[in-house]
Scaffold this motif. Structure first.
Motif, PDB file in Angstrom:
ATOM      1  N   LEU A  13     -49.856  60.563 -34.917  1.00  0.00           N
ATOM      2  CA  LEU A  13     -48.434  60.925 -34.895  1.00  0.00           C
ATOM      3  C   LEU A  13     -47.558  59.697 -35.036  1.00  0.00           C
ATOM      4  O   LEU A  13     -46.620  59.672 -35.840  1.00  0.00           O
ATOM      5  CB  LEU A  13     -48.125  61.655 -33.588  1.00  0.00           C
ATOM      6  CG  LEU A  13     -46.678  62.044 -33.361  1.00  0.00           C
ATOM      7  CD1 LEU A  13     -46.213  63.025 -34.397  1.00  0.00           C
ATOM      8  CD2 LEU A  13     -46.496  62.649 -31.978  1.00  0.00           C
ATOM      9  N   ILE A  14     -47.870  58.640 -34.267  1.00  0.00           N
ATOM     10  CA  ILE A  14     -47.029  57.440 -34.320  1.00  0.00           C
ATOM     11  C   ILE A  14     -47.111  56.813 -35.705  1.00  0.00           C
ATOM     12  O   ILE A  14     -46.102  56.354 -36.267  1.00  0.00           O
ATOM     13  CB  ILE A  14     -47.448  56.460 -33.214  1.00  0.00           C
ATOM     14  CG1 ILE A  14     -47.110  57.061 -31.869  1.00  0.00           C
ATOM     15  CG2 ILE A  14     -46.776  55.123 -33.398  1.00  0.00           C
ATOM     16  CD1 ILE A  14     -47.450  56.204 -30.713  1.00  0.00           C
ATOM     17  N   LYS A  15     -48.312  56.834 -36.263  1.00  0.00           N
ATOM     18  CA  LYS A  15     -48.462  56.274 -37.615  1.00  0.00           C
ATOM     19  C   LYS A  15     -47.583  57.039 -38.599  1.00  0.00           C
ATOM     20  O   LYS A  15     -46.880  56.446 -39.422  1.00  0.00           O
ATOM     21  CB  LYS A  15     -49.937  56.352 -38.001  1.00  0.00           C
ATOM     22  CG  LYS A  15     -50.270  55.869 -39.386  1.00  0.00           C
ATOM     23  CD  LYS A  15     -51.764  55.524 -39.475  1.00  0.00           C
ATOM     24  CE  LYS A  15     -52.171  55.379 -40.925  1.00  0.00           C
ATOM     25  NZ  LYS A  15     -52.451  56.629 -41.608  1.00  0.00           N
ATOM     26  N   ASN A  16     -47.602  58.388 -38.500  1.00  0.00           N
ATOM     27  CA  ASN A  16     -46.800  59.186 -39.414  1.00  0.00           C
ATOM     28  C   ASN A  16     -45.311  58.971 -39.216  1.00  0.00           C
ATOM     29  O   ASN A  16     -44.547  58.875 -40.173  1.00  0.00           O
ATOM     30  CB  ASN A  16     -47.114  60.678 -39.237  1.00  0.00           C
ATOM     31  CG  ASN A  16     -48.373  61.067 -39.968  1.00  0.00           C
ATOM     32  OD1 ASN A  16     -48.648  60.535 -41.020  1.00  0.00           O
ATOM     33  ND2 ASN A  16     -49.138  61.968 -39.391  1.00  0.00           N
ATOM     34  N   GLY A  76     -40.151  63.511 -43.864  1.00  0.00           N
ATOM     35  CA  GLY A  76     -39.793  63.047 -42.527  1.00  0.00           C
ATOM     36  C   GLY A  76     -39.677  64.150 -41.518  1.00  0.00           C
ATOM     37  O   GLY A  76     -38.883  64.073 -40.598  1.00  0.00           O
ATOM     38  N   VAL A  77     -40.510  65.183 -41.684  1.00  0.00           N
ATOM     39  CA  VAL A  77     -40.421  66.304 -40.758  1.00  0.00           C
ATOM     40  C   VAL A  77     -40.851  65.898 -39.359  1.00  0.00           C
ATOM     41  O   VAL A  77     -40.234  66.274 -38.363  1.00  0.00           O
ATOM     42  CB  VAL A  77     -41.314  67.458 -41.265  1.00  0.00           C
ATOM     43  CG1 VAL A  77     -41.317  68.579 -40.271  1.00  0.00           C
ATOM     44  CG2 VAL A  77     -40.798  67.948 -42.578  1.00  0.00           C
ATOM     45  N   LEU A  78     -41.899  65.108 -39.269  1.00  0.00           N
ATOM     46  CA  LEU A  78     -42.402  64.726 -37.949  1.00  0.00           C
ATOM     47  C   LEU A  78     -41.411  63.852 -37.216  1.00  0.00           C
ATOM     48  O   LEU A  78     -41.178  64.042 -36.020  1.00  0.00           O
ATOM     49  CB  LEU A  78     -43.725  63.965 -38.094  1.00  0.00           C
ATOM     50  CG  LEU A  78     -44.987  64.814 -37.958  1.00  0.00           C
ATOM     51  CD1 LEU A  78     -46.191  63.934 -38.135  1.00  0.00           C
ATOM     52  CD2 LEU A  78     -45.029  65.458 -36.591  1.00  0.00           C
ATOM     53  N   ALA A  79     -40.835  62.898 -37.926  1.00  0.00           N
ATOM     54  CA  ALA A  79     -39.859  62.017 -37.261  1.00  0.00           C
ATOM     55  C   ALA A  79     -38.674  62.829 -36.764  1.00  0.00           C
ATOM     56  O   ALA A  79     -38.191  62.645 -35.649  1.00  0.00           O
ATOM     57  CB  ALA A  79     -39.391  60.940 -38.229  1.00  0.00           C
ATOM     58  N   MET A  80     -38.228  63.777 -37.595  1.00  0.00           N
ATOM     59  CA  MET A  80     -37.105  64.624 -37.168  1.00  0.00           C
ATOM     60  C   MET A  80     -37.479  65.455 -35.968  1.00  0.00           C
ATOM     61  O   MET A  80     -36.698  65.637 -35.037  1.00  0.00           O
ATOM     62  CB  MET A  80     -36.701  65.555 -38.314  1.00  0.00           C
ATOM     63  CG  MET A  80     -35.798  64.902 -39.307  1.00  0.00           C
ATOM     64  SD  MET A  80     -34.896  66.103 -40.239  1.00  0.00           S
ATOM     65  CE  MET A  80     -36.100  66.565 -41.444  1.00  0.00           C
ATOM     66  N   LEU A 134     -48.015  70.673 -37.091  1.00  0.00           N
ATOM     67  CA  LEU A 134     -47.599  69.818 -38.191  1.00  0.00           C
ATOM     68  C   LEU A 134     -48.668  68.777 -38.505  1.00  0.00           C
ATOM     69  O   LEU A 134     -48.946  68.496 -39.665  1.00  0.00           O
ATOM     70  CB  LEU A 134     -46.288  69.112 -37.849  1.00  0.00           C
ATOM     71  CG  LEU A 134     -45.031  69.934 -38.032  1.00  0.00           C
ATOM     72  CD1 LEU A 134     -43.842  69.207 -37.457  1.00  0.00           C
ATOM     73  CD2 LEU A 134     -44.797  70.222 -39.494  1.00  0.00           C
ATOM     74  N   LEU A 135     -49.260  68.209 -37.443  1.00  0.00           N
ATOM     75  CA  LEU A 135     -50.290  67.184 -37.673  1.00  0.00           C
ATOM     76  C   LEU A 135     -51.479  67.782 -38.403  1.00  0.00           C
ATOM     77  O   LEU A 135     -52.026  67.169 -39.325  1.00  0.00           O
ATOM     78  CB  LEU A 135     -50.748  66.585 -36.341  1.00  0.00           C
ATOM     79  CG  LEU A 135     -49.841  65.520 -35.758  1.00  0.00           C
ATOM     80  CD1 LEU A 135     -50.346  65.108 -34.388  1.00  0.00           C
ATOM     81  CD2 LEU A 135     -49.781  64.314 -36.662  1.00  0.00           C
ATOM     82  N   SER A 136     -51.881  68.996 -37.982  1.00  0.00           N
ATOM     83  CA  SER A 136     -53.047  69.587 -38.629  1.00  0.00           C
ATOM     84  C   SER A 136     -52.722  69.996 -40.060  1.00  0.00           C
ATOM     85  O   SER A 136     -53.567  69.903 -40.947  1.00  0.00           O
ATOM     86  CB  SER A 136     -53.569  70.779 -37.835  1.00  0.00           C
ATOM     87  OG  SER A 136     -52.560  71.743 -37.723  1.00  0.00           O
TER      88      SER A 136
END
Lengths: 186, 753
Positions: free
Chosen positions: A147-150, B305-309, B339-341
């Motif tokens: 997650l942090i990497k992404n 940038g979905v994860l950052a958001m 989202l990660l998967s």
């Protein structure tokens, strides 16, 4: 502003109206709630952090301690707030505060080590606050690393390994929900 | 993807000295230090002054704001002096700005109230007579505004209720109630306009008509007693209401009182222009709201940038109840894991057979939905015809009235059951993202409601208005008005039943019988679409029932309290992520486009082409309702030839409303462009900040090298305050930055497109 629950003088109210994003009703309500938190016997006008954290709006918020630290102007930065710090808090979280103010303070709240950027340690603490304390919701170390990497891939534009304020604001500006969710109303 | 290049910088363990250098770089101090904030706002006030044309003198330009290498030097020692100078410059800039700009700029600074007060006292230390005007008047003016705001405090009446809802359920569910409040305001405006201009004059000078006895069934059917009241179109007179004349003529037949002076009120004209004006203003407000929303929420819709958001911007601070916060944590955790998967899975491409299978399933689902919609539409079409043919067969008036309720009941049942069917069909489908499934379900529901309303409009205008005698009607407009009233009421009754059965009983059943711990989910999209449907009916009916907005207001008020009570008792927040801002924009767009547009097309068509009834209403005897306005304008022109431009304006704007739609589209586009312009300015600021960092590091390097250069003999003494690896890492950082600057410019742009 002493310990006794007195009325706020009118000039101060209009001054606060000019300097913050709060309306007159919000300022008066804030004064009322703050006076309830104040200790009658204590001489100082600061309310210690523990008392602030008894407010229902902040009681269960996972970021409550960071919020108090960010808005506190006390010298040892112990998280205690004066009435004006309290107004600053409410102003940043109010309806009419600009996106810029909100993202500025959100950045400072998420910057757990206060070094001016969000590095991997800050991000890890942030994600742990978001996902809570129970075992089933916490991310395992592999997922956390991924997650942090992404996140850094997506938001670290200058590739220095951390997210600075401008990069943070850039991400926030693409998320129109931020303004409505970064709100606390008394 | 440039994965490997960034590793060296990220994995380094920096020494404390390096960390110190890094933490004093401009880009990392913007958020923290007072000096950096002051400097930032000094730059902004300078820009604002330039824009406001009060050109700053050359002295005001600090050397470092000019992008040349010459101004560098002595960064370390002058930091404190620099701050003081910047502070003074900021004060000068603020003093030179107009008062409103100054106040706004002060408010937006992220400094504490104490510091802002200090700056304020210095920038406006005394109240000169001129300042007096600006300072006292805003306060006095603000006092007036506050007074009026507190009078409007009924709008704030729901603030506590809304806070409870948001505290427990979050922003998504709150958006439903906020939407309800918006609709309430629209109806309020509409009812004030029609009430003041239509209902009130007609109520003061009542037309002569026979009064029927009031039976209870009228509240449901809207007929009977109500037909001879101000409620319906048919009651309104087509003459000009004159003061004094009516009473005089009634009392004394013999007197020659013909002098009817003072007020007179042309009812047909008033009716035509009031309805037109109400729709016009509502349309403007809707287009404005929609464009603003669009500008804000659809700036960049690429899912970059979905994860950052999700991590930075999805925590809802309004939620305060402990169990809800726990649920929010669970939801965010689930969404992040999903989202990660998904990101991991994107590496695997789906086989051709799998893709084919998926499209088959989608095709099947769509066929089922479209087919069922078509079936319902045909059912409504034939049933309405059947009712029309058979309603005159019974002699009993009560049964006749009740028979008229059959069509609304059928339509409401369709509206209730079919969305459930669509949901069931959607279970078997698989979508790439939860928002796609949201959009698809909204589209299917919308399709159903639009087609049903379309058929009904054809039934009213094409059949009944065309041939009113088949139903034995003298006044088809009042009849259509009654139909709309019945539809509105049935919609409300069915919503009540659905809340009771769907939420309350279902919760009891699932908790007691099925022993599930989860309560039913509050389906935001379905409920908002129901609100939009109800509002469309209200807009369709305003022409025939001027008091319909008041009925709609009462209905919305009841719905608010009912839905809120049911929500608190029976429901839980949706588990899927709900992008409130985007969804609100979509709902306002749906309110504007199919709903309001359809209603205005309906009203425009009625006014322009359909012949009004001969024996009732304010337009009796004319060929179309529009003719009343046209005749008046022509008379005005005959009386005063200078008003020819009015006729021209009337011909082009009123007769050809297409013109207005084009204007609306243009405005809409400018708002979207505006939103994108803001992104560009943010990126420019980012690039500028990178430049500041580079300047800082260059000067630092220079300083370090200057310290080292003449001291080659001193190195033996060992008192080196400069560590060699510092300069090495500083130059490495600088190299990194210079190489990444082109990518900085290009990456955001490509991601934007």
């Amino acid at each position: 502003m002493g310990g006794a629950a007195s009325q706020l003088p009118k000039e101060m109210v209009s001054e606060y109206q000019e300097l913050t994003f709060l309306t007159k009703q919000e300022i008066l309500l804030a004064h009322k709630r703050f006076s309830e938190l104040q200790d009658r016997d204590s001489l100082s006008s600061r309310v210690p952090m523990e008392k602030i954290l008894t407010m229902p709006e902040l009681k269960s918020n996972p970021f409550r301690r960071r919020i108090c630290h960010v808005f506190s102007t006390s010298e040892p930065n112990d998280g205690s707030l004066t009435f004006e710090d309290f107004l600053d808090l409410l102003s940043a979280f109010s309806d009419s505060a600009t996106l810029e103010i909100k993202s500025h303070y959100a950045f400072r709240i998420f910057d757990f080590d206060d070094d001016g950027t969000l590095d991997a340690g800050d991000l890890e603490k942030l994600v742990n606050c978001l996902t809570g304390d129970t075992d089933e919701t916490r991310l395992n170390p592999e997922e956390m690393r991924q997650l942090i990497k992404n996140i850094l891939e997506e938001s670290d534009i200058d590739k220095d390994g951390t997210v600075n304020l401008s990069e943070f604001q850039h991400v926030i500006s693409r998320s129109p929900d931020f303004v409505s969710s970064f709100k606390i109303v008394l | 993807m440039q994965e490997e290049r960034t590793e060296p910088l990220m994995d380094q363990q920096w020494s404390t000295a390096t960390l110190r250098v890094l933490s004093s770089m401009p880009s990392r101090t913007i958020g923290r230090s007072r000096g950096a904030i002051i400097s930032n706002y000094y730059n902004r006030t300078m820009q604002l002054r330039r824009r406001r044309q009060s050109r700053p003198s050359i002295r005001d330009f600090a050397p470092s704001s000019r992008p040349s290498i010459r101004g560098y030097g002595g960064v370390e020692t002058d930091a404190g002096v620099d701050d003081e100078r910047k502070w003074r410059q900021l004060v000068i800039n603020l003093q030179n700005l107009p008062v409103s700009d100054r106040v706004q700029m002060l408010r937006c600074m992220p400094l504490s109230v104490d510091e802002k007060r200090e700056i304020r006292y210095i920038t406006s230390p005394y109240l000169s007579p001129f300042c007096f005007f600006f300072f006292i008047l805003p306060n006095g003016y603000g006092g007036m505004v506050d007074y009026w705001l507190s009078l409007l405090s009924f709008l704030q009446l729901w603030q506590i209720a809304l806070k409870k809802v948001s505290g427990r359920f979050g922003t998504g569910v709150l958006s439903y109630f906020v939407f309800l409040k918006t609709l309430l305001l629209f109806n309020f405006f509409l009812s004030i306009v029609t009430g003041f201009f239509l209902v009130l004059p007609q109520a003061i000078y009542p037309a002569l008509s026979y009064a029927l006895k009031f039976q209870g069934l009228e509240l449901l059917t809207g007929g009977g007693y109500f037909t001879s009241t101000v409620m319906y179109y048919g009651y309104y007179t087509n003459s000009t209401l004159k003061k004094d004349c009516i009473w005089q003529q009634a009392i004394s037949q013999h007197s020659n009182q013909t002098a009817c002076h003072s007020l007179y009120y042309n009812m047909p004209l008033a009716y035509f222009f009031t309805i037109g004006f109400a729709f016009f203003i509502t349309g403007i407000i809707l287009v404005y709201t929609m464009s603003k929303s669009f500008g804000q929420s659809f700036r960049i819709d690429k899912s970059q940038g979905v994860l950052a958001m999700k991590v930075f911007a999805s925590w809802d601070f309004k939620v305060s109840k402990k169990s809800s916060i726990k649920m929010q944590c669970e939801n965010i955790s689930t969404q992040i894991k999903e989202l990660l998967s998904e990101l991991a899975l994107q590496q695997n491409t789906m086989g051709l057979l799998q893709k084919f299978g998926k499209s088959c399933v989608h095709l099947l689902a769509w066929t089922m939905c479209v087919g069922s919609t078509l079936a319902c539409v045909l059912a409504v079409f034939y049933f309405s015809d059947y009712i029309r043919a058979r309603v005159n067969d019974t002699a009993n008036p009560l049964v006749k009235e009740a028979g008229l309720l059959a069509l609304p009941v059928v339509v409401s049942t369709i509206n209730l059951l079919l969305p459930g069917f669509f949901n069931a069909v959607a279970w078997m489908e698989e979508y790439n993202s939860p928002s796609t499934s949201n959009y698809v379900s909204i589209f299917r529901n919308l399709m159903l409601k639009v087609s049903v309303l379309g058929v009904l409009c054809y039934h009213w205008l094409g059949r009944i208005a065309h041939d009113p005698t088949s139903l034995g009607l003298q006044c088809w407009e009042s009849f259509v008005g009654q139909e709309l009233y019945r539809f509105l009421l049935m919609d409300f009754i069915f919503t009540m039943l659905d809340t009771f059965f769907g939420e309350f009983l279902w919760r009891l059943f699932s908790q007691k019988a099925l022993k599930r711990k989860r309560k039913p989910v509050f389906d935001i999209a379905r409920h908002v679409l129901e609100l939009i449907y109800g509002q469309t009916l209200a807009w369709l009916g305003v022409l025939f029932i001027p008091v319909l907005p008041i009925v709609q207001i009462i209905k919305l008020l009841c719905m608010f309290y009912m839905k809120k009570a049911s929500l608190m008792m029976n429901c839980q927040a949706p588990r899927k992520p709900w992008r409130a801002c985007q969804m609100t924009t979509i709902f306002i767009t749906l309110l504007c486009f199919p709903s309001f547009l359809g209603a205005s097309v309906f009203v425009t068509y009625t006014m322009w082409t359909i012949k009004p009834s001969e024996s009732c209403g304010p337009f009796r005897g004319l060929n179309s309702m529009f003719q009343s306005g046209k005749r008046w304008v022509e008379e005005l022109e005959k009386g005063n030839p200078n008003l020819g431009w009015l006729v021209w304006a009337h011909t082009y704007l009123v007769e050809n409303p297409f013109f207005l739609f084009v204007g609306a589209v243009i405005y809409f586009h400018t708002q979207v462009l505006d939103g994108q312009r803001k992104i560009i300015s943010l990126l420019q600021e980012q690039i500028k900040n990178e430049g500041e960092d580079k300047k800082f590091l260059i000067t630092k390097l220079q300083f370090i090298h200057e310290q080292k250069r003449p001291l080659s003999s001193h190195r033996i003494r060992g008192a080196s305050e400069v560590k060699p690896e510092d300069s090495g890492t500083a130059s490495l950082l600088l190299k990194k930055m210079t190489s990444s600057l082109p990518s900085l410019i290009f990456t955001p742009w490509t991601s934007w497109h």
